[in-house]
Design a protein around this motif. Structure first.
Motif, PDB file in Angstrom:
ATOM      1  N   ASP A 125      -7.624   1.488   9.993  1.00 12.76           N
ATOM      2  CA  ASP A 125      -7.211   2.794  10.499  1.00 12.76           C
ATOM      3  C   ASP A 125      -5.951   3.347   9.821  1.00 12.76           C
ATOM      4  O   ASP A 125      -5.423   4.370  10.235  1.00 12.76           O
ATOM      5  N   MET A 126      -5.476   2.684   8.762  1.00 13.78           N
ATOM      6  CA  MET A 126      -4.292   3.173   8.046  1.00 13.78           C
ATOM      7  C   MET A 126      -4.673   4.405   7.226  1.00 13.78           C
ATOM      8  O   MET A 126      -5.657   4.387   6.492  1.00 13.78           O
ATOM      9  N   THR A 127      -3.880   5.458   7.355  1.00 15.76           N
ATOM     10  CA  THR A 127      -4.157   6.685   6.604  1.00 15.76           C
ATOM     11  C   THR A 127      -3.639   6.547   5.169  1.00 15.76           C
ATOM     12  O   THR A 127      -2.797   5.703   4.877  1.00 15.76           O
ATOM     13  N   ASP A 128      -4.141   7.413   4.303  1.00 19.19           N
ATOM     14  CA  ASP A 128      -3.671   7.426   2.916  1.00 19.19           C
ATOM     15  C   ASP A 128      -2.173   7.719   2.857  1.00 19.19           C
ATOM     16  O   ASP A 128      -1.452   7.151   2.042  1.00 19.19           O
ATOM     17  N   LYS A 129      -1.698   8.597   3.731  1.00 21.73           N
ATOM     18  CA  LYS A 129      -0.280   8.951   3.764  1.00 21.73           C
ATOM     19  C   LYS A 129       0.568   7.743   4.172  1.00 21.73           C
ATOM     20  O   LYS A 129       1.617   7.491   3.575  1.00 21.73           O
ATOM     21  N   GLN A 130       0.125   6.980   5.165  1.00 21.77           N
ATOM     22  CA  GLN A 130       0.851   5.778   5.585  1.00 21.77           C
ATOM     23  C   GLN A 130       0.891   4.753   4.451  1.00 21.77           C
ATOM     24  O   GLN A 130       1.930   4.146   4.183  1.00 21.77           O
ATOM     25  N   LEU A 131      -0.243   4.562   3.791  1.00 19.70           N
ATOM     26  CA  LEU A 131      -0.325   3.615   2.686  1.00 19.70           C
ATOM     27  C   LEU A 131       0.612   4.027   1.554  1.00 19.70           C
ATOM     28  O   LEU A 131       1.335   3.192   0.996  1.00 19.70           O
ATOM     29  N   GLU A 132       0.637   5.299   1.241  1.00 19.38           N
ATOM     30  CA  GLU A 132       1.513   5.797   0.180  1.00 19.38           C
ATOM     31  C   GLU A 132       2.981   5.562   0.547  1.00 19.38           C
ATOM     32  O   GLU A 132       3.771   5.126  -0.288  1.00 19.38           O
ATOM     33  N   GLN A 133       3.356   5.827   1.788  1.00 23.86           N
ATOM     34  CA  GLN A 133       4.737   5.654   2.225  1.00 23.86           C
ATOM     35  C   GLN A 133       5.157   4.187   2.155  1.00 23.86           C
ATOM     36  O   GLN A 133       6.239   3.856   1.662  1.00 23.86           O
ATOM     37  N   ILE A 134       4.307   3.297   2.621  1.00 22.30           N
ATOM     38  CA  ILE A 134       4.621   1.863   2.573  1.00 22.30           C
ATOM     39  C   ILE A 134       4.723   1.387   1.132  1.00 22.30           C
ATOM     40  O   ILE A 134       5.594   0.587   0.799  1.00 22.30           O
ATOM     41  N   THR A 135       3.859   1.888   0.270  1.00 24.24           N
ATOM     42  CA  THR A 135       3.894   1.508  -1.142  1.00 24.24           C
ATOM     43  C   THR A 135       5.208   1.930  -1.784  1.00 24.24           C
ATOM     44  O   THR A 135       5.827   1.143  -2.513  1.00 24.24           O
ATOM     45  N   VAL A 136       5.667   3.135  -1.504  1.00 21.87           N
ATOM     46  CA  VAL A 136       6.948   3.602  -2.038  1.00 21.87           C
ATOM     47  C   VAL A 136       8.089   2.726  -1.524  1.00 21.87           C
ATOM     48  O   VAL A 136       8.953   2.278  -2.288  1.00 21.87           O
ATOM     49  N   GLU A 137       8.098   2.453  -0.225  1.00 21.85           N
ATOM     50  CA  GLU A 137       9.142   1.619   0.373  1.00 21.85           C
ATOM     51  C   GLU A 137       9.126   0.205  -0.207  1.00 21.85           C
ATOM     52  O   GLU A 137      10.176  -0.383  -0.467  1.00 21.85           O
ATOM     53  N   GLU A 138       7.936  -0.334  -0.411  1.00 20.17           N
ATOM     54  CA  GLU A 138       7.797  -1.690  -0.943  1.00 20.17           C
ATOM     55  C   GLU A 138       8.343  -1.775  -2.363  1.00 20.17           C
ATOM     56  O   GLU A 138       9.038  -2.733  -2.719  1.00 20.17           O
ATOM     57  N   ARG A 139       8.053  -0.792  -3.187  1.00 23.89           N
ATOM     58  CA  ARG A 139       8.544  -0.802  -4.575  1.00 23.89           C
ATOM     59  C   ARG A 139      10.062  -0.669  -4.631  1.00 23.89           C
ATOM     60  O   ARG A 139      10.713  -1.297  -5.462  1.00 23.89           O
ATOM     61  N   GLU A 140      10.627   0.133  -3.746  1.00 25.43           N
ATOM     62  CA  GLU A 140      12.088   0.253  -3.679  1.00 25.43           C
ATOM     63  C   GLU A 140      12.719  -1.075  -3.245  1.00 25.43           C
ATOM     64  O   GLU A 140      13.736  -1.495  -3.785  1.00 25.43           O
ATOM     65  N   MET A 141      12.106  -1.727  -2.260  1.00 21.42           N
ATOM     66  CA  MET A 141      12.616  -3.015  -1.794  1.00 21.42           C
ATOM     67  C   MET A 141      12.512  -4.060  -2.900  1.00 21.42           C
ATOM     68  O   MET A 141      13.404  -4.890  -3.067  1.00 21.42           O
ATOM     69  N   ALA A 142      11.439  -4.022  -3.690  1.00 19.93           N
ATOM     70  CA  ALA A 142      11.289  -4.971  -4.800  1.00 19.93           C
ATOM     71  C   ALA A 142      12.418  -4.779  -5.811  1.00 19.93           C
ATOM     72  O   ALA A 142      12.968  -5.761  -6.325  1.00 19.93           O
ATOM     73  N   LYS A 143      12.787  -3.535  -6.088  1.00 16.98           N
ATOM     74  CA  LYS A 143      13.904  -3.273  -7.005  1.00 16.98           C
ATOM     75  C   LYS A 143      15.200  -3.867  -6.451  1.00 16.98           C
ATOM     76  O   LYS A 143      15.982  -4.475  -7.187  1.00 16.98           O
ATOM     77  N   THR A 144      15.405  -3.699  -5.150  1.00 16.25           N
ATOM     78  CA  THR A 144      16.605  -4.242  -4.505  1.00 16.25           C
ATOM     79  C   THR A 144      16.618  -5.759  -4.581  1.00 16.25           C
ATOM     80  O   THR A 144      17.634  -6.372  -4.942  1.00 16.25           O
ATOM     81  N   ARG A 145      15.498  -6.385  -4.250  1.00 15.17           N
ATOM     82  CA  ARG A 145      15.412  -7.859  -4.282  1.00 15.17           C
ATOM     83  C   ARG A 145      15.593  -8.388  -5.702  1.00 15.17           C
ATOM     84  O   ARG A 145      16.150  -9.467  -5.900  1.00 15.17           O
ATOM     85  N   THR A 146      15.151  -7.630  -6.699  1.00 16.53           N
ATOM     86  CA  THR A 146      15.342  -8.030  -8.089  1.00 16.53           C
ATOM     87  C   THR A 146      16.825  -7.975  -8.456  1.00 16.53           C
ATOM     88  O   THR A 146      17.355  -8.918  -9.044  1.00 16.53           O
ATOM     89  N   LYS A 147      17.491  -6.895  -8.085  1.00 19.92           N
ATOM     90  CA  LYS A 147      18.921  -6.763  -8.374  1.00 19.92           C
ATOM     91  C   LYS A 147      19.732  -7.859  -7.682  1.00 19.92           C
ATOM     92  O   LYS A 147      20.741  -8.319  -8.211  1.00 19.92           O
ATOM     93  N   GLU A 148      19.291  -8.270  -6.498  1.00 20.28           N
ATOM     94  CA  GLU A 148      19.979  -9.329  -5.759  1.00 20.28           C
ATOM     95  C   GLU A 148      19.722 -10.718  -6.343  1.00 20.28           C
ATOM     96  O   GLU A 148      20.378 -11.674  -5.982  1.00 20.28           O
TER      97      GLU A 148
END
Length: 93
Positions: free
Chosen positions: A15-38
């Motif tokens: 039941d996940m919408t395309d908009k929800q999936l897109e938002q989580i994907t953006v957030e996940e990629r930003e978090m990956a950048k943060t975890r890489t810098k750390e």
């Protein structure tokens, strides 16, 4: 820091919408950048044809690794397997 080989499989809810999936994907990629810098996320490999990846992660211990992974936006949809790694005497590095 200890190194861990982490396998993550993702199952999105039906039941996940395309908009929800897109938002989580953006957030996940930003978090990956943060975890890489750390210095926690060292490498990441995709498994072709699957919603699955393998990553080389670093943390002080397994408790810290759990805290790091549990804060990922995709956490509720993840099946995680962690493999602790030890130094090998013939490691070329």
């Amino acid at each position: 820091m200890q190194e861990y080989l982490v396998n993550i499989q993702i199952t999105w809810p039906d039941d996940m919408t395309d908009k929800q999936l897109e938002q989580i994907t953006v957030e996940e990629r930003e978090m990956a950048k943060t975890r890489t810098k750390e210095g926690h996320l060292v490498r990441m490999w995709r498994v072709p044809g699957r919603r699955e990846n393998w990553g080389l992660w670093r943390a002080k211990n397994t408790s810290e690794l759990h805290e790091i992974i549990a804060k990922l936006p995709v956490w509720p949809y993840m099946d995680v397997k962690v493999h602790s790694l030890a130094e090998h005497p013939v490691d070329p590095q």
